[in-house]
Design a protein around this motif. Structure first.
Motif, mmCIF file in Angstrom:
data_model
loop_
_atom_site.group_PDB
_atom_site.id
_atom_site.type_symbol
_atom_site.label_atom_id
_atom_site.label_comp_id
_atom_site.label_asym_id
_atom_site.label_seq_id
_atom_site.Cartn_x
_atom_site.Cartn_y
_atom_site.Cartn_z
ATOM 1 N N TYR A 61 0.810 -1.225 0.000
ATOM 2 C CA TYR A 61 0.000 0.000 0.000
ATOM 3 C C TYR A 61 0.846 1.279 0.000
ATOM 4 O O TYR A 61 0.635 2.169 -0.813
ATOM 5 C CB TYR A 61 -0.964 0.020 1.194
ATOM 6 N N ALA A 62 1.792 1.373 0.890
ATOM 7 C CA ALA A 62 2.570 2.608 1.023
ATOM 8 C C ALA A 62 3.354 2.918 -0.250
ATOM 9 O O ALA A 62 3.391 4.074 -0.700
ATOM 10 C CB ALA A 62 3.528 2.499 2.206
ATOM 11 N N THR A 63 3.937 1.921 -0.860
ATOM 12 C CA THR A 63 4.707 2.133 -2.085
ATOM 13 C C THR A 63 3.802 2.612 -3.218
ATOM 14 O O THR A 63 4.112 3.579 -3.916
ATOM 15 C CB THR A 63 5.409 0.823 -2.500
ATOM 16 N N ALA A 82 0.708 3.905 -3.015
ATOM 17 C CA ALA A 82 0.103 5.206 -2.699
ATOM 18 C C ALA A 82 1.110 6.331 -2.901
ATOM 19 O O ALA A 82 0.763 7.416 -3.394
ATOM 20 C CB ALA A 82 -0.418 5.206 -1.258
ATOM 21 N N GLY A 83 2.355 6.084 -2.553
ATOM 22 C CA GLY A 83 3.404 7.081 -2.759
ATOM 23 C C GLY A 83 3.653 7.363 -4.235
ATOM 24 O O GLY A 83 3.835 8.507 -4.645
ATOM 25 N N ARG A 84 3.637 6.305 -5.039
ATOM 26 C CA ARG A 84 3.838 6.484 -6.483
ATOM 27 C C ARG A 84 2.663 7.192 -7.143
ATOM 28 O O ARG A 84 2.827 7.866 -8.149
ATOM 29 C CB ARG A 84 4.081 5.136 -7.151
ATOM 30 N N ALA A 105 0.829 9.488 -5.623
ATOM 31 C CA ALA A 105 0.648 10.824 -5.043
ATOM 32 C C ALA A 105 1.032 11.943 -6.005
ATOM 33 O O ALA A 105 0.279 12.907 -6.168
ATOM 34 C CB ALA A 105 1.439 10.951 -3.744
ATOM 35 N N ALA A 106 2.175 11.846 -6.644
ATOM 36 C CA ALA A 106 2.625 12.930 -7.530
ATOM 37 C C ALA A 106 1.716 13.121 -8.739
ATOM 38 O O ALA A 106 1.229 14.228 -8.980
ATOM 39 C CB ALA A 106 4.065 12.700 -7.973
ATOM 40 N N THR A 125 -1.717 14.496 -7.592
ATOM 41 C CA THR A 125 -1.613 15.885 -7.153
ATOM 42 C C THR A 125 -1.437 16.824 -8.343
ATOM 43 O O THR A 125 -2.056 17.898 -8.403
ATOM 44 C CB THR A 125 -0.453 16.052 -6.152
#
Length: 143
Positions: free
Chosen positions: A84-86, A88-90, A92-93, A96
């Motif tokens: 999830y964290a990986t 979601a981080g990818r 995000a940019a 946004t």
């Protein structure tokens, strides 16, 4: 009418929480995107009256609350909590950047088209494509 969007955001979250007990998140989100597409398409026809404006804002506004809660649920359902964290981080940019540039792109489309109809058609098309994508990807097994 715009004040309804905040109320609908909370309402959408409550709807998602209740509906998740009976339906998969992908179906709920696909239905919300389809409802948003229909609301945007109906806006030029219905928004001239108070009732029509309320109906179209409610139809579109419910998605605001649902999408903010559905994104993490969709990611964990599809890829698990370990990834999830990986993921979601990818995401995000680009997400946004899309949120930041959408108003400018909408203004450019409005200016070049000379009216709201192409802008509303573009928004409805995006919502419909999202609904189709959600429905299609729900049938594909997770990687």
């Amino acid at each position: 009418m715009t004040g309804l969007l905040g109320v609908l955001s909370v309402t959408g979250r409550l709807v998602l929480t209740a509906a998740r007990r009976r339906l998969p998140v992908t179906r709920i989100v696909a239905a919300v995107f389809a409802t948003q597409a229909a609301a945007v398409l109906a806006m030029p026809l219905l928004a001239g009256t108070r009732t029509g404006a309320i109906v179209t804002v409610v139809g579109f506004g419910l998605g605001f609350g649902i999408t903010s809660l559905a994104t993490p649920a969709l990611l964990t359902d599809r890829y698990g909590t370990a990834a999830y964290a990986t993921i979601a981080g990818r995401l995000a940019a680009p997400v946004t950047i899309a949120k930041a540039t959408a108003p400018l792109a909408a203004a450019a489309l409005l200016h070049t088209a000379g009216g709201y109809t192409p802008l509303l058609a573009a928004a409805a098309t995006c919502c419909a494509l999202a609904a189709i994508g959600m429905t299609t990807r729900a049938r594909v097994s997770a990687p």
